[in-house]
Write a protein that holds these residues in place. Sequence first.
Motif, mmCIF file in Angstrom:
data_model
loop_
_atom_site.group_PDB
_atom_site.id
_atom_site.type_symbol
_atom_site.label_atom_id
_atom_site.label_comp_id
_atom_site.label_asym_id
_atom_site.label_seq_id
_atom_site.Cartn_x
_atom_site.Cartn_y
_atom_site.Cartn_z
ATOM 1 N N ALA A 322 0.936 -1.326 -0.035
ATOM 2 C CA ALA A 322 -0.034 0.138 -0.011
ATOM 3 C C ALA A 322 0.816 1.188 -0.035
ATOM 4 O O ALA A 322 0.680 2.151 -0.783
ATOM 5 C CB ALA A 322 -0.739 0.067 1.248
ATOM 6 N N PHE A 323 2.107 1.131 0.744
ATOM 7 C CA PHE A 323 2.841 2.383 0.942
ATOM 8 C C PHE A 323 3.527 2.880 -0.519
ATOM 9 O O PHE A 323 3.597 3.819 -0.989
ATOM 10 C CB PHE A 323 3.877 2.214 1.986
ATOM 11 C CG PHE A 323 4.880 3.401 2.039
ATOM 12 C CD1 PHE A 323 4.531 4.425 2.483
ATOM 13 C CD2 PHE A 323 6.047 3.029 1.605
ATOM 14 C CE1 PHE A 323 5.439 5.353 2.674
ATOM 15 C CE2 PHE A 323 7.165 4.225 1.719
ATOM 16 C CZ PHE A 323 6.593 5.301 2.228
ATOM 17 N N CYS A 324 3.749 1.524 -1.327
ATOM 18 C CA CYS A 324 4.819 1.850 -2.538
ATOM 19 C C CYS A 324 3.392 2.538 -3.500
ATOM 20 O O CYS A 324 3.826 3.087 -4.306
ATOM 21 C CB CYS A 324 5.154 0.479 -2.978
ATOM 22 S SG CYS A 324 6.493 0.066 -2.035
ATOM 23 N N GLY B 16 13.232 5.169 -5.652
ATOM 24 C CA GLY B 16 11.920 4.941 -5.134
ATOM 25 C C GLY B 16 11.913 3.694 -4.338
ATOM 26 O O GLY B 16 12.278 2.760 -4.679
ATOM 27 N N PRO B 17 10.960 3.693 -3.493
ATOM 28 C CA PRO B 17 10.512 2.775 -2.615
ATOM 29 C C PRO B 17 9.790 1.505 -3.223
ATOM 30 O O PRO B 17 9.267 1.712 -4.370
ATOM 31 C CB PRO B 17 9.546 3.243 -1.574
ATOM 32 C CG PRO B 17 9.259 4.752 -1.891
ATOM 33 C CD PRO B 17 9.685 4.976 -3.380
ATOM 34 N N MET B 50 7.060 9.396 4.787
ATOM 35 C CA MET B 50 7.736 8.399 5.006
ATOM 36 C C MET B 50 8.866 8.100 4.250
ATOM 37 O O MET B 50 9.956 7.379 4.445
ATOM 38 C CB MET B 50 7.140 7.160 5.387
ATOM 39 C CG MET B 50 6.130 7.468 6.481
ATOM 40 S SD MET B 50 4.946 6.055 6.732
ATOM 41 C CE MET B 50 4.029 6.479 8.175
ATOM 42 N N ARG B 51 8.741 8.328 2.682
ATOM 43 C CA ARG B 51 9.759 8.117 1.699
ATOM 44 C C ARG B 51 10.944 8.683 2.076
ATOM 45 O O ARG B 51 12.162 8.045 1.977
ATOM 46 C CB ARG B 51 9.264 8.353 0.378
ATOM 47 C CG ARG B 51 10.169 8.276 -0.783
ATOM 48 C CD ARG B 51 9.499 8.456 -1.904
ATOM 49 N NE ARG B 51 9.127 9.849 -2.196
ATOM 50 C CZ ARG B 51 8.544 10.234 -3.223
ATOM 51 N NH1 ARG B 51 8.372 9.625 -4.356
ATOM 52 N NH2 ARG B 51 8.421 11.606 -3.240
ATOM 53 N N VAL B 248 7.684 13.619 -6.996
ATOM 54 C CA VAL B 248 9.050 13.459 -7.336
ATOM 55 C C VAL B 248 9.697 12.816 -6.145
ATOM 56 O O VAL B 248 9.191 13.171 -4.861
ATOM 57 C CB VAL B 248 9.496 14.717 -7.839
ATOM 58 C CG1 VAL B 248 9.063 15.252 -9.225
ATOM 59 C CG2 VAL B 248 9.349 15.723 -7.093
ATOM 60 N N ASP B 249 10.628 12.290 -6.309
ATOM 61 C CA ASP B 249 11.735 11.408 -5.301
ATOM 62 C C ASP B 249 13.032 12.209 -5.227
ATOM 63 O O ASP B 249 13.724 12.044 -5.904
ATOM 64 C CB ASP B 249 11.902 10.232 -5.741
ATOM 65 C CG ASP B 249 12.228 9.441 -4.480
ATOM 66 O OD1 ASP B 249 12.716 10.030 -3.522
ATOM 67 O OD2 ASP B 249 12.200 8.054 -4.504
ATOM 68 N N ARG B 250 13.027 13.323 -4.232
ATOM 69 C CA ARG B 250 14.233 14.380 -4.193
ATOM 70 C C ARG B 250 15.246 13.517 -3.832
ATOM 71 O O ARG B 250 16.584 13.910 -4.264
ATOM 72 C CB ARG B 250 13.849 15.220 -3.269
ATOM 73 C CG ARG B 250 13.910 14.827 -1.840
ATOM 74 C CD ARG B 250 13.936 15.750 -0.820
ATOM 75 N NE ARG B 250 13.803 15.339 0.377
ATOM 76 C CZ ARG B 250 14.944 15.294 1.159
ATOM 77 N NH1 ARG B 250 16.095 15.634 0.819
ATOM 78 N NH2 ARG B 250 14.914 14.666 2.449
#
Lengths: 345, 345
Positions: A322-324, B16-17, B50-51, B248-250
């Motif tokens: 779910a988080f992804c 990314g996660p 959380m990422r 975006v994923d800094r």
Amino acid sequence: MRGNRQVHLVSRPGNGPELGNFALCDSVIADPGPDELLLRTLWLSLDPYMRARMYEGRNYTAPAALDQPMQGSTVARVVASRHPDFTEGDIVESAHGWQEYALSDGSGLRRIDPALAPVQTALGVLGMPGQTGYTALVHHGRPQPGETVVVSAASGAVGSVVGQVARKMGARAVGIAGGMAKCRYLTDDLGFDAAVDHRAPDFAAALAAACPDGADIYYDNVGGRVFRAVLPLMADRGRILVCGTISVDRDAPAGNDGSGPAQDLLNAALVRRLALRGFVYTDPELMERAPEFRARVGGWIRDGSLRWREHVVEGLEAAPEAFCGLFRGENFGRLLVRLAPGETA
Amino acid sequence: MRGNRQVHLVSRPGNGPELGNFALCDSVIADPGPDELLLRTLWLSLDPYMRARMYEGRNYTAPAALDQPMQGSTVARVVASRHPDFTEGDIVESAHGWQEYALSDGSGLRRIDPALAPVQTALGVLGMPGQTGYTALVHHGRPQPGETVVVSAASGAVGSVVGQVARKMGARAVGIAGGMAKCRYLTDDLGFDAAVDHRAPDFAAALAAACPDGADIYYDNVGGRVFRAVLPLMADRGRILVCGTISVDRDAPAGNDGSGPAQDLLNAALVRRLALRGFVYTDPELMERAPEFRARVGGWIRDGSLRWREHVVEGLEAAPEAFCGLFRGENFGRLLVRLAPGETA
């Protein structure tokens, strides 16, 4: 009637201003009529903002007209007057542009006292540039004692005031300028705490070394790569004041240093006076409003006028997937994991 | 002693996660000792922030530790207590992360009244997301009646509060969300004035059509291309509130949508709570300080403590070349043209 040489804007720039955009033209000017006065230009200032006027692009003022004298601020002497408020010999600040003489009805003129300072300072340290540097630093920047103020184009009319005023307010002044001569002037003549040459190969490292505690205020007159070098040094709660973008030509064709999203943001901030602010809800000024938030939003929830949506997944083991999915927009509403079915109180 | 399943962070993300960054682990948890209590997790929230914790990159909080339960806010029931302030059955807001049970000494717990609203709202509309949306909109955005407030990720826990509160304050609410279902929810269920699907091919045009008077406030939860689509629509004196950059994923490797100077600025603004402001010296709040400027700077000039430098070129005909040189850094000091030699008053 007398001769009056003017410099006209005869074409709009392609990729930046060039000599061919201008032409020196001879014209004649009449003697002043009733309630008019004739001005002899003593000083004309050349300002970066004029570049934007050369284009038809959006700006905070109208573009300059073709085949007319370029706009510009001037200091002039009244050489003939039929206006009750002005007499021959008066020195005034005017804005009649790139020409030797101008007729005026007196509107927009500001009388200058030559005893206070050299009259041309009305176009510099005591005029628009100095006022821009002082008012924005004090009002928007609010430098505190011990803070570090970084300013670009620091040896210019705006930057030199920013740095010196910052020091008078107890802050450290770090100037960025092009070339060693300008840098030495900042430290040796103006008393800046440090000066960094943006043309030096080690510019970024030298700037970081000059800001051991980071930059609390960046007064940006240039944009572009200098802006990008200062950004990583900004301290928490830092203030970036966007005064100008002389290093880049916002209206030039895309692909030069001025193009791209970052410069778009600086240009928009400048032209439209935008304020951009980052925050986290635990910031003190926001936490102070927590009781207000609970009272108002709580009330709207109870009266049914504020709604929300939950996206519930069941079981701890479902959390990673779910988080992804959160970053693919797969949830619809607040994403919650229910760990104890039937125990939702 | 009882079994306690946990989800651990076992590796840090590359780009990314992904599921592989997490592992479901069995552990055991002791009974509460003196002044301790045992919590049973009822609800766990999964949040975009959380990422950033998954990386070691700079953030406004410490990164999550490897081989430990992921951090996260929870709503829990007290199942056993040897703590004087809590009794079995109490419902509390906690932050013990991705696990089924946790021991607590009571610090950081907030008791929840199940009578006010469903307890899980403490993790949403009545918790951090709702508070973030309400307080930043009210404090930093200051929406005025008739203004247009644009919010991205508008169907989420923050965005849905932002839009509904904006309307309660008399502003127009324009929501941006992914997909027609979310857009319909915004207009049909939450009463947004307009909703725009950022996945639609005509996204930019539809957004412009939804903001005929431009955007006075942009409450940005996503950054990236959505930010770039809103920027050209910002109205004069617009306020951009940088709340998040979920799109975006800094911390991901450069080259994705998150890389580049614009995103660097948004990320820096968020993490370091920067304020960026564009201005022009004629802005009213700055013009109000003109007398203060003349008095103070004029005084510093007279006492010799504030200095300046002029770069003077002679004669109107020299203006074009000097002006073009301005953008190559060729002037050293305030650039002035002297038109009447010997008449500098």
